[in-house]
Scaffold this motif. Structure first.
Motif, PDB file in Angstrom:
ATOM      1  N   ASP A  41       0.834  -1.153   0.110  1.00 38.76           N
ATOM      2  CA  ASP A  41       0.089  -0.171  -0.001  1.00 38.76           C
ATOM      3  C   ASP A  41       1.169   1.228  -0.083  1.00 38.76           C
ATOM      4  O   ASP A  41       0.571   1.925  -0.121  1.00 38.76           O
ATOM      5  N   ARG A  42       2.610   1.170   0.561  1.00 33.91           N
ATOM      6  CA  ARG A  42       2.862   2.117   0.664  1.00 33.91           C
ATOM      7  C   ARG A  42       3.781   2.672  -1.000  1.00 33.91           C
ATOM      8  O   ARG A  42       3.743   3.702  -0.987  1.00 33.91           O
ATOM      9  N   ALA A  44       2.241   1.856  -4.378  1.00 29.05           N
ATOM     10  CA  ALA A  44       1.740   1.518  -4.538  1.00 29.05           C
ATOM     11  C   ALA A  44       1.603   2.314  -5.864  1.00 29.05           C
ATOM     12  O   ALA A  44       1.261   2.302  -6.707  1.00 29.05           O
TER      13      ALA A  44
END
Length: 175
Positions: A41-42, A44
């Motif tokens: 997620d960091r 993406a």
């Protein structure tokens, strides 16, 4: 992110001293910090290269963590770092007293497979043997830096661990 050059030493990767007796809570903390840093997620919105590097770092963190968390794997890894291959697949030589104890445990397991209190007493003996072996491994690695001796002890611990699992399964079947 963690220092990529530390990937050749799992201890350095997590900022730990290279020894058998490690601070497990510190290992957990370092692992979680790295996992948070490399979480998909960091990255993406990052470039394909950044995403790939984050994924490689996450994979390395998982492998390093699993290796250091498990005492047998950690010991084998320390031996390997110091040029000693435990040769688990080919070297099954054990001291005679150790083999006799293993045979005694096996016979007792077969004879007392229905006797819960006898099996529980045996489990205490096996756990004691495991604790003594772990203490000897700690001394061999952290004290004497004798990785050859540590490899022998680790092979023995592997036998003890396998037997403990078998014994645990036998006890669980009775309960």
């Amino acid at each position: 992110m963690a220092n990529p050059s530390a990937s050749d030493d799992y201890f350095r990767f997590f900022g730990l001293t290279q020894q058998f007796n490690i601070d497990l809570p510190a290992l957990d903390q370092a692992y979680l910090a790295i996992q948070k840093e490399v979480h998909p997620d960091r990255h993406a919105r990052g470039s394909e290269t950044e995403q790939r590097l984050a994924m490689q770092m996450a994979t390395l963190a998982n492998t390093a963590y699993q290796t250091l968390k498990n005492p047998i794997q950690r010991g084998l890894y320390l031996c390997q770092l110091h040029g000693v291959d435990a040769k688990l697949e080919t070297n099954t030589a054990m001291p005679a007293a150790f083999l006799m104890k293993q045979m005694e445990w096996r016979e007792n397991l077969d004879e007392q497979a229905e006797d819960l209190s006898a099996l529980e007493a045996m489990m205490e003996e096996v756990e004691q043997s495991k604790a003594e072996t772990l203490a000897e491994i700690t001394q061999a690695i952290d004290g004497a830096k004798n990785y050859q001796r540590a490899a022998e002890l680790l092979r023995g611990l592997l036998f003890i661990d396998k037997f403990a699992i078998e014994l645990d399964d036998t006890i669980a079947a009775l309960i």
